[in-house]
Design a protein around this motif. Structure first.
Motif, mmCIF file in Angstrom:
data_model
loop_
_atom_site.group_PDB
_atom_site.id
_atom_site.type_symbol
_atom_site.label_atom_id
_atom_site.label_comp_id
_atom_site.label_asym_id
_atom_site.label_seq_id
_atom_site.Cartn_x
_atom_site.Cartn_y
_atom_site.Cartn_z
ATOM 1 N N PHE A 132 6.693 5.986 -6.057
ATOM 2 C CA PHE A 132 7.595 6.036 -4.911
ATOM 3 C C PHE A 132 6.880 6.508 -3.655
ATOM 4 N N LYS A 133 5.828 7.301 -3.808
ATOM 5 C CA LYS A 133 5.083 7.784 -2.639
ATOM 6 C C LYS A 133 4.066 6.769 -2.135
ATOM 7 N N VAL A 134 3.296 6.195 -3.028
ATOM 8 C CA VAL A 134 2.215 5.293 -2.613
ATOM 9 C C VAL A 134 2.512 3.839 -2.923
ATOM 10 N N GLY A 135 3.590 3.661 -3.636
ATOM 11 C CA GLY A 135 3.842 2.441 -4.337
ATOM 12 C C GLY A 135 4.019 1.160 -3.581
ATOM 13 N N ILE A 165 -0.682 -1.351 -9.777
ATOM 14 C CA ILE A 165 -0.283 -1.884 -8.472
ATOM 15 C C ILE A 165 -1.452 -2.425 -7.656
ATOM 16 N N LYS A 166 -2.603 -2.593 -8.282
ATOM 17 C CA LYS A 166 -3.812 -2.963 -7.537
ATOM 18 C C LYS A 166 -3.676 -4.262 -6.752
ATOM 19 N N ASP A 167 -2.871 -5.189 -7.224
ATOM 20 C CA ASP A 167 -2.716 -6.467 -6.525
ATOM 21 C C ASP A 167 -1.425 -6.537 -5.710
ATOM 22 N N SER A 168 -0.749 -5.413 -5.572
ATOM 23 C CA SER A 168 0.520 -5.381 -4.854
ATOM 24 C C SER A 168 0.327 -4.813 -3.454
ATOM 25 N N LYS A 169 1.132 -5.295 -2.542
ATOM 26 C CA LYS A 169 1.115 -4.767 -1.179
ATOM 27 C C LYS A 169 1.874 -3.441 -1.176
ATOM 28 N N ASP A 228 -0.552 -0.165 3.012
ATOM 29 C CA ASP A 228 -1.146 -1.406 3.536
ATOM 30 C C ASP A 228 -0.414 -1.879 4.785
ATOM 31 N N ILE A 229 0.904 -1.830 4.733
ATOM 32 C CA ILE A 229 1.712 -2.254 5.883
ATOM 33 C C ILE A 229 1.433 -1.363 7.084
ATOM 34 N N TYR A 230 1.367 -0.052 6.841
ATOM 35 C CA TYR A 230 1.100 0.882 7.930
ATOM 36 C C TYR A 230 -0.294 0.642 8.513
ATOM 37 N N GLU A 245 -2.021 -2.165 8.487
ATOM 38 C CA GLU A 245 -1.985 -3.415 9.256
ATOM 39 C C GLU A 245 -1.343 -3.203 10.621
ATOM 40 N N SER A 246 -0.270 -2.428 10.643
ATOM 41 C CA SER A 246 0.419 -2.142 11.899
ATOM 42 C C SER A 246 -0.491 -1.380 12.860
ATOM 43 N N ALA A 247 -1.188 -0.391 12.334
ATOM 44 C CA ALA A 247 -2.106 0.394 13.167
ATOM 45 C C ALA A 247 -3.226 -0.496 13.701
ATOM 46 N N ASP A 248 -3.760 -1.355 12.863
ATOM 47 C CA ASP A 248 -4.819 -2.274 13.292
ATOM 48 C C ASP A 248 -4.321 -3.212 14.389
ATOM 49 N N GLN A 249 -3.106 -3.704 14.246
ATOM 50 C CA GLN A 249 -2.537 -4.599 15.257
ATOM 51 C C GLN A 249 -2.359 -3.868 16.589
ATOM 52 N N GLU A 250 -1.916 -2.624 16.532
ATOM 53 C CA GLU A 250 -1.724 -1.851 17.760
ATOM 54 C C GLU A 250 -3.061 -1.604 18.462
ATOM 55 N N VAL A 251 -4.089 -1.305 17.695
ATOM 56 C CA VAL A 251 -5.415 -1.103 18.274
ATOM 57 C C VAL A 251 -5.909 -2.400 18.907
#
Length: 116
Positions: free
Chosen positions: A39-42, A86-90, A94-96, A98-104
């Motif tokens: 639930f924390k990293v999942g 969960i190695k192949d799951s988003k 990952d979402i965070y 990607e969002s940070a990368d997009q903002e940069v």
């Protein structure tokens, strides 16, 4: 979301937790830690049904039926066991990221455009 969907979800969750409570105590302890970890990293899909969690219970029920201790099923590194599941799951991480990368990228593009 309809009221009926909420009611069905609660029934499914109660049935799921009844299966957990039927496991031997060591399995219950490890399951609860796995659940907290996931639930924390999942993965994002964790909230889209009970597939992964039900699969873990299936694995635990099988291990218990064979008389194995829970750490014989998961290995001593329970977090690594989760990570492998969960190695192949988003994940939300990952979402965070990607969002940070997009903002940069947006910010750098603005800086680059202003210097031209």
């Amino acid at each position: 979301m309809r009221i009926q969907d909420i009611i069905e979800g609660k029934k499914e969750w109660r049935g799921h937790m009844a299966r957990v409570k039927a496991l031997p105590r060591d399995y219950q302890i490890v399951y609860k830690e796995l659940q907290k970890y996931l639930f924390k990293v999942g993965p994002v899909e964790l909230t889209d049904g009970m597939g992964l969690l039900s699969g873990i219970i299936d694995l635990f029920e099988e291990g218990a039926a064979l008389g194995k201790g829970v750490l014989e099923v998961t290995g001593r590194d329970v977090a690594a066991f989760c990570d492998d599941l969960i190695k192949d799951s988003k994940t939300y991480a990952d979402i965070y990221q990607e969002s940070a990368d997009q903002e940069v990228c947006k910010a750098m593009k603005k800086v680059t455009d202003k210097t031209k």
